[in-house]
Design an enzyme around this catalytic site. Structure first.
Site, PDB file in Angstrom:
ATOM      1  N   SER A 167       0.816  -1.209   0.000  1.00 49.79           N
ATOM      2  CA  SER A 167       0.000   0.000   0.000  1.00 49.79           C
ATOM      3  C   SER A 167       0.859   1.271   0.000  1.00 49.79           C
ATOM      4  CB  SER A 167      -0.955  -0.043   1.204  1.00 49.79           C
ATOM      5  OG  SER A 167      -1.890   0.993   1.149  1.00 49.79           O
ATOM      6  N   ASP A 187      10.109   5.400 -10.200  1.00 52.10           N
ATOM      7  CA  ASP A 187       9.632   5.984 -11.456  1.00 52.10           C
ATOM      8  C   ASP A 187      10.225   7.356 -11.723  1.00 52.10           C
ATOM      9  OD1 ASP A 187       8.147   3.749 -11.828  1.00 52.10           O
ATOM     10  OD2 ASP A 187       6.184   4.735 -11.837  1.00 52.10           O
ATOM     11  N   LYS A 223      -0.679  -4.268  -3.079  1.00 48.93           N
ATOM     12  CA  LYS A 223      -1.959  -3.773  -2.587  1.00 48.93           C
ATOM     13  C   LYS A 223      -2.145  -2.353  -3.111  1.00 48.93           C
ATOM     14  CE  LYS A 223      -5.152  -2.172   0.460  1.00 48.93           C
ATOM     15  NZ  LYS A 223      -5.667  -0.792   0.517  1.00 48.93           N
TER      16      LYS A 223
END
Length: 533
Positions: free
Chosen positions: A297, A308, A322
């Site tokens: 999460s 990224d 998740k």
């Protein structure tokens, strides 16, 4: 007669006047699912052969609906809501001790710094035997029941009976309950000159401030030592997540102005982007995030954004996966539905959520075990991604993968040989932790007198052979079979010694000292330090 209230009133009259064998047909219901559900509940409550709990009927109906959806939509009772929220809210009201249960007695492991118990003189090693003249020791009371008696509204008083080593009689303390912080930063220290280490256990209401305070403390420590903080290891291993806003706030301290952190999007939820403001405290040094299969999460939001945006590298094993956004829906009785309304996406567009089948809770729960069986934890080559799951990082255009979870830049296999089967069985029965609690309680004063600082302890302390032998003897009593070969026993000696030394350091000081010892043997930490060279 088209309204639901009128329909139910008519139905109730019919139920009250019909015979046991009558068959009731309700006309005009049509395709209205709400009326259908209400009629089913009222019919069951009023006609079923045995008495029923209507509240439970409704709760079971709600659970049944949600279980057919995704794995993270759920229902919680008022009591469950309180238990779920407390770790994330950042505090609770109580007496301020960390404790464990030893021989059916509450043993104080640490008192909260400047907390209610410390203020009245309660110290680590004390054993609580009574609360408000009610015995809690030797009566097989559960840990939960003990906590209920110790917790209470801020400003209320509680009388605690304490047994202390070296004092025969019970000592009584009156503690005034207060707000007790629940910290999410487990450990914080300079792991190498110029390299800071910070471990986050979850993302709660206080995480961002704890993180900022931690970075400032590391910066000061580095300056005082003449080696300013330049790089940072963020340990997210076993971090199960928490508040989205906490993860966004932490990343704001690291990313540059305007950089995308994460976005959410769902069938009814429009795309919502979260971007950095450019006013962070650590926007230039190198960053490494440590993750494993239990990082989930919010921890995946942080590691995915660092990866990224090419702001840091990720070390460890593929994370849990998740990536579903739950919206809490409060119900009148204090219960709550957590309904999935959107997906999390990393800045490159990767969906964090791993695949699942609606209603397939059992298969979803077995995913970690299946990944272990398939060799994913021990061999990077066992992990295969389709070309359709390839994405590019935003600055260096490195290849990263979607399909669920965050795949690290540097894979660290799980060392299945580090702990022997014998060690794991001793630990599973609580033999090691209980032996440590007894030892630390009895030797605390002597150890603190001998070792004035953790640095002295780390260099000079060796776990006594007698303590390890006591553990093995207790294992014999509990029918834990000893290995016959000397090599396995030697490995067990080494791993138990390391674990005990870390636990003793924790009991004498804090969790930071525990991780300072554990991290010296961690392959993931070693890999992170190697990359920062």
């Amino acid at each position: 007669m088209r309204t639901l209230d009128k329909l139910l009133a008519v139905l109730f009259l019919m139920l009250c006047t019909c015979s046991l064998c009558a068959q009731i047909r309700i006309s005009g219901v049509g395709g209205d699912p709400l009326r259908k559900l209400a009629i089913a509940e009222m019919a069951t409550a009023n006609m079923y052969v045995d008495s029923v709990d209507e509240n439970k009927l409704v709760e079971d109906a709600i659970r049944g609906m949600l279980e057919k959806l995704d794995p993270h939509s759920s229902y919680a009772t008022p009591k469950e809501v309180q238990a779920l929220n407390e770790p994330l809210q950042g505090n609770f009201e109580g007496v301020g001790v960390q404790f464990n249960i030893l021989d059916d007695t509450l043993l104080v492991v640490q008192t909260i710094n400047d907390g209610p118990s410390e203020k009245v003189g309660i110290v680590a090693g004390d054993r609580f035997v009574s609360v408000n003249d009610t015995a809690i020791a030797g009566v097989k009371m559960s840990k939960e029941d003990m906590m209920k008696r110790l917790r209470g509204p801020k400003g209320t008083k509680v009388k605690i009976g304490v047994k202390r080593q070296g004092i025969d009689e019970t000592v009584y303390f009156t503690v005034i309950r207060d707000k007790i912080p629940l910290n999410t930063v487990d450990a914080l220290y300079m792991i190498r000159p110029g390299i800071g280490y910070i471990r986050l256990s979850s993302f709660g209401a206080t995480t961002h401030q704890e993180f900022v305070d931690g970075i400032k403390a590391l910066q000061k420590e580095g300056e005082d030592a003449g080696t300013p903080l330049r790089d940072l290891i963020i340990d997210l291993q076993e971090n199960g997540g928490g508040y989205l806003q906490a993860a966004v706030a932490v990343l704001n301290e690291i990313l540059n102005d305007g950089e995308l952190i994460v976005y959410t999007e769902g069938r009814k939820a429009k795309r919502q982007e979260f971007r950095a403001k450019g006013n962070g405290i650590f926007r230039t040094g190198r960053v490494v995030a440590l993750v494993n299969e239990y990082s989930a999460s919010a921890a995946e939001i942080v590691s995915g954004a660092l990866q990224d945006q090419d702001r840091g590298i990720v070390v460890g094993r593929r994370t849990f996966g998740k990536g579903l956004v739950q919206r809490p829906i409060d119900l009148p009785d204090g219960s709550m539905i957590r309904l999935t309304v959107a997906h999390y996406y990393t800045p490159s567009g990767r969906c964090i959520q791993k695949p699942y089948e609606k209603g397939g809770l059992k298969d979803y729960a077995m995913d970690i075990a299946n990944r272990f069986e398939h060799g994913e934890f021990t061999n990077a080559d066992s992990i295969h991604f389709a070309d359709s799951l390839k994405f590019q990082t935003l600055k260096k255009h490195r290849t990263v993968y979607g399909g669920g979870g965050i795949m690290p830049d540097y894979f660290v296999p799980l060392d299945t040989t580090k702990y022997t089967k014998y060690h794991r069985e001793l630990a599973a029965k609580g033999i090691i932790i209980n032996a440590n609690l007894k030892y630390a309680s009895s030797k605390r004063k002597a150890l603190l007198k001998q070792y004035k600082s953790f640095e002295e302890f780390e260099k000079g302390y060796t776990v006594p052979r007698s303590l390890i032998d006591d553990i093995y003897a207790e294992g014999d009593k509990q029918k834990v079979k000893r290995p016959e070969d000397s090599e396995t026993m030697q490995k067990t000696d080494e791993s138990i010694s390391m674990q005990l030394k870390a636990l003793i350091a924790r009991d004498l000081w804090t969790m930071t000292e525990y991780f300072r010892i554990v991290n010296a043997h961690s392959d993931a930490v070693k890999c992170a330090l190697e990359q920062l060279k």
